[in-house]
Structures are given as C-alpha cells and as structure tokens.
Design an enzyme around this catalytic site. Structure first.
Site, PDB file in Angstrom:
ATOM      1  CE  LYS A 183      -1.680   1.420   4.197  1.00  0.00           C
ATOM      2  NZ  LYS A 183      -1.075   2.838   4.544  1.00  0.00           N
ATOM      3  CG  ASN A 184       2.460   2.728   3.602  1.00  0.00           C
ATOM      4  OD1 ASN A 184       1.329   2.901   3.157  1.00  0.00           O
ATOM      5  ND2 ASN A 184       2.790   2.565   4.790  1.00  0.00           N
TER       6      ASN A 184
ATOM      7  NE  ARG B 208      -1.385  11.672   8.844  1.00  0.00           N
ATOM      8  CZ  ARG B 208      -1.381  12.866   9.356  1.00  0.00           C
ATOM      9  NH1 ARG B 208      -2.339  13.425   9.989  1.00  0.00           N
ATOM     10  NH2 ARG B 208      -0.294  13.801   9.153  1.00  0.00           N
TER      11      ARG B 208
ATOM     12  CB  CYS C 292      -4.355  10.346  12.480  1.00  0.00           C
ATOM     13  SG  CYS C 292      -2.857   9.562  12.618  1.00  0.00           S
TER      14      CYS C 292
ATOM     15  NE  ARG D 277       0.766   9.839  10.759  1.00  0.00           N
ATOM     16  CZ  ARG D 277       0.578   9.223   9.839  1.00  0.00           C
ATOM     17  NH1 ARG D 277      -0.690   8.315  10.228  1.00  0.00           N
ATOM     18  NH2 ARG D 277       1.045   8.662   8.782  1.00  0.00           N
TER      19      ARG D 277
ATOM     20  CG  ASP E  89       3.766   1.219   9.681  1.00  0.00           C
ATOM     21  OD1 ASP E  89       3.343   1.963  10.367  1.00  0.00           O
ATOM     22  OD2 ASP E  89       3.912   1.490   8.444  1.00  0.00           O
TER      23      ASP E  89
ATOM     24  CB  ILE F 215       8.174   6.499  14.511  1.00  0.00           C
ATOM     25  CG1 ILE F 215       9.174   5.447  14.257  1.00  0.00           C
ATOM     26  CG2 ILE F 215       7.760   7.162  13.272  1.00  0.00           C
ATOM     27  CD1 ILE F 215      10.598   6.162  13.921  1.00  0.00           C
TER      28      ILE F 215
ATOM     29  NE  ARG G 129      -6.762   4.108   6.127  1.00  0.00           N
ATOM     30  CZ  ARG G 129      -5.625   4.267   6.916  1.00  0.00           C
ATOM     31  NH1 ARG G 129      -5.983   4.006   8.391  1.00  0.00           N
ATOM     32  NH2 ARG G 129      -4.423   4.227   6.417  1.00  0.00           N
TER      33      ARG G 129
END
Ligand code: EPU
Length: 434
Positions: free
Chosen positions: A39-40, A109, A133, A138, A321, A343, A413
């Site tokens: 996805k990213n 985002r 969020c 962020r 993640d 992070i 998502r």
C-alpha cells in the site's frame, strides 16, 4: 471498473465501515499466503502519475480502500482512473483541478502526497491540512519547508495549505527527522524542478527506493535513494509509468507474527527478505524460524515464545508499522519484554484492547512493559487504527474463545482480503455486518 465521482466512493466507504470480524482462536495456521503489493508504495506511485501527461499503468496494486480513495481524488483532479485485477490505469492527460478537499484528506492522510506533484505539474496546489490522527499529531511542516526552499510560496488558510510556484527550483533540503511521505513529496516535486535538489537525512524505506525506481523509469534523474542523501536533477518533462510495485513488507511481517503466535508453519510467497531484516532478527530472537524457500520465506512458530525487547526506528530499524503486531506476539511470551515506540507519540491504542483479552501490559512515556501471560481470552474489541487492528487479529488467533473486532474499516484500508488469506491457512474467521 472506472471511477470518477467521489460519491460512489463515499457510498462504498460507508458500506465497508459496517463490517466486523469474528475469530475463534486456537487453530494452528499452516499453508501458503500470497503477499500483496505494498500500500505505502502504491499510494506515492499513484500520486506520481500526476507528473506526466498520458496513460499510466501500475501493477500489483492491492485492492484496498486507501487505493480507492487515492483513485477517487486523482479523478477529482481530472484523471481517468480504473482498477482491474490488481492493475491501475490512470490517464493524466488533462489535470484541471488542484484541490484536495478536507473530506478526502480526513479519510486518508497519504492524500498529502499529491502536494508536490500538483505544484510541479500545475504550479499550484490546495490541500487540506491532515490534522492529528489515532497515532499522533503527524505534522507536515517538513514537506512545506522543503517546497518553500524550492521557491514555492506557502500559505495556510482555513485549514488548507496553498502552495504556488511558477517553476520550482532545485534546493538543498535537510530534514530534522527522516520523513517517509515528506521525502516522497520533495523527490517527486524535484523531478520537474529547475536544477539540482539534495535531500539530506532522507527517509530510506524500501518504498522510497521503489518510488525513485519508478520515477527513473519515467525519465527522472535520481541517485542515492535508499541512502540518507538523495540527489535529484530536474528534467523538463516525464513520460507515463508502466511499473510493478514491491510486495508489502508489513503484511509479510504480520503473517510471520501469526505463524509465531499460532505455533504455525506459513510460507509467504512474493516477499523480499532484505526489506524485513530487522523484523526477522527480532522474530528469530523470539524463537520463530524464518527461512528462505523458493519464491519466498517460510515462518515456523515455536511451541513457546521468548521475550524480546525492541524499539521502533526509521528504516532499516524495526518498523513502527510492526510494533503493535509484535506486542501482541510478546503478550504470550514466557517472560517480560520492553517495547519502545520512537516514531509516533500515541501509537499504543491497541494496548487497552489487548488488556481486555487478558494481556498484562503497562505503558509509560512511549515504552510498554509486556509481561507474558499463559492465555489470552476472546473478547469484543474495537479497532483503532490500521496496525492496531492487525495486532488484535494476531492476538485473537491465539486466544481461547471468540473475539469480535469492530470498526474494521481501518483494516480494510491496508490488508487485502485478510480474512480470505487467513481462512485459507486454517483460521476460523468470518466477516459479518454490524
Ligand atoms: N514528522 C514531522 N514533520 C513532518 C513529517 C513527519 O515532524 O513534516 C514526524 C512525524 O510526526 C513522525 C516522524 O516524523 O514522528 C516520521 O513520520 P513520517 O513522515 O515518516 O510518516 P508518514 O510519512 O506520515 C509513513 C507511512 C506510515 C508509517 C510511517 C513511518 C505512508 C503512506 N505512511 O507515514 O504508515 O507508519 O511512514 O514509517 O507511507 C501505516 O501504513 O499504517 C502507516 C501509518
């Protein structure tokens, strides 16, 4: 299927949001899982299509809500978007609008990734500020600082960023902290700028390298992606993309923790071991064996998990993640683990839910102390963000009894067909309407 109205998307979004997952834990999961495209990596590449007129083709794109959101937004700008069998086509010949409205950005985002490409292609962009969020504040100050250094004027007005530049100019940009989408935004903008741009303290994630490779295939001149200094020599125009994206390292890592927590034996097809070095290292410390096999990796869970300490770091460190899924794994290790989130300041929303299943976890100042328990028990749970949702699945697959996970639109998502993939390897899992 061709999308060009936001309305269809909004209807779909509502439908997806009404689902819940019901998982009966305790099965040993064995078999083969095909890892989807990342996805990213897909989202910045879709945004990159704005940089060149013509027809773009992207392959191995996961069928996810975030992809639909990005496609609908590009359609708002004038692109013709279609998704079919994990390929996306985008005709960006006519880009006529430059506004990413609040309704889009608030659902995803990563919408902010259109900022750099729009300014580079049209000379202007109006993008809603994402706001905080579930995982942290962020901010996007570093994206804006970079564009400003490249000569863009930036104004903040009624919750929107207005960026304008007749022609962006190469600049030397230093990020105080490596930012993934910030590096991507500036790299994309710099491909069409006049002169050379240096990004110092750039993010080094595999998705950055994939974006750079894709941009290079469009005719961009980029060196150093994957290192801390990236150099981009601007060119006057780019040609359309025809590109296959990398596999999703976080999905692969999630399935490895699932093999670990269910004492399972899962072969992951289509994944790149080097992208997971830090994760595999920590999983090995916990007792999980991860070995290369033809076409992928095989993860085998032990009968008893060891406790392991870890802290999240920018790549090549342990990814934020994967923190939630790793915590679910450690919740049943024999002993105490300490997990630090470095992070995002608020990425422990899964802790309260894991506790409801019987996990013994306390947190203080971004550090979680996880005292392993013998058993977790099924409970009704609330998914709070994408990776938190994944961690609840990891725990539920081990728990005694039935777990219901509500608000799984977060999961939709980022994980393609997750319940189908899990059912295929022996999980007792079903999706139901709320
Ligand atoms: N930061 C700033 N200023 C900025 C940008 C970032 O202070 O202008 C800070 C952030 O607050 C954070 C740190 O820098 O503390 C790193 O954030 P980064 O910008 O790298 O995160 P991101 O680009 O918004 C991407 C992924 C996230 C992933 C992070 C970290 C995409 C679309 N999103 O977000 O993925 O967690 O990098 O690796 O690539 C997910 O997939 O679940 C997800 C949240």
């Amino acid at each position: 299927m061709i999308w060009n109205t936001g309305r269809i998307f909004n209807i779909l979004f509502w439908e997806v949001s009404l689902d819940k997952l019901i998982i009966k834990g305790g099965n040993r999961l064995t078999g083969t899982v095909e890892i989807s495209g990342a996805k990213n990596a897909a989202l910045p590449l879709m945004a990159a299509s704005l940089l060149a007129a013509g027809e773009h083709a992207l392959h191995r794109i996961p069928d996810l809500k975030d992809i639909t959101t990005m496609g609908a937004m590009l359609a708002d700008f004038g692109a013709v978007y279609a998704f079919d069998k994990n390929s996306v086509s985008l005709d960006c010949s006519s880009i006529t609008h430059h506004e990413a409205p609040y309704e889009r950005v608030s659902t995803m985002r990563a919408s902010v990734l259109v900022l750099g490409p729009l300014v580079a292609r049209l000379g202007k962009a109006k993008v809603s500020l994402p706001g905080g969020c579930a995982i942290g504040a962020r901010p996007i100050n570093l994206h804006l600082m970079g564009l400003e250094k490249m000569g863009a004027t930036i104004e903040l007005e009624s919750g929107y960023v207005l960026a304008e530049a007749r022609k962006l100019k190469g600049a030397s940009i230093y990020f105080d902290t490596p930012t993934v989408t910030g590096t991507e935004n500036i790299m994309m903008a710099a491909t069409l700028a006049e002169g050379t741009t240096l990004i110092e303290n750039a993010a080094r994630e595999p998705e950055i390298v994939d974006l750079a490779n894709a941009l290079i295939s469009m005719g961009a001149r980029i060196t150093g992606a994957g290192e801390s200094i990236i150099e981009i020599d601007g060119v006057s125009s780019l040609k359309p993309l025809d590109y296959t994206i990398i596999p999703d390292r976080i999905e692969a890592g999630t399935f490895m923790t699932i093999a670990g927590i269910t004492n399972g034996d899962i072969t992951l097809r289509n994944c790149i071991s080097e992208h997971l070095d830090a994760v595999i290292n920590k999983l090995a410390d916990s007792g999980i064996t991860v070995d290369p096999v033809e076409g992928g990796l095989r993860a085998i869970g032990p009968s008893q998990l060891n406790p392991v300490n870890t802290r999240t770091m920018p790549y090549p460190g342990f990814p934020t993640d994967m923190q939630a899924q790793f915590m679910a794994l450690m919740s049943v290790a024999v002993g105490t683990s300490v997990i630090s989130e470095k992070i995002f300041e608020n990425r422990f929303m899964h802790v309260a839910e894991l506790r409801r299943m019987g996990a013994d976890i306390t947190t203080e100042d971004g550090t979680a102390t996880v005292r392993g328990v013998r058993t977790l028990t099924g409970a009704p749970l609330m998914a709070t963000d994408l990776r938190a949702s994944a961690s609840l699945i990891v725990a539920a697959l081990r728990a005694e009894g039935e777990t219901e996970i509500h608000r799984i639109y977060h999961l939709d998502r980022g994980y393609e067909h997750i319940e189908e993939k899990l059912a295929k390897i022996g999980a007792d899992i079903r999706r139901e309407r709320e």
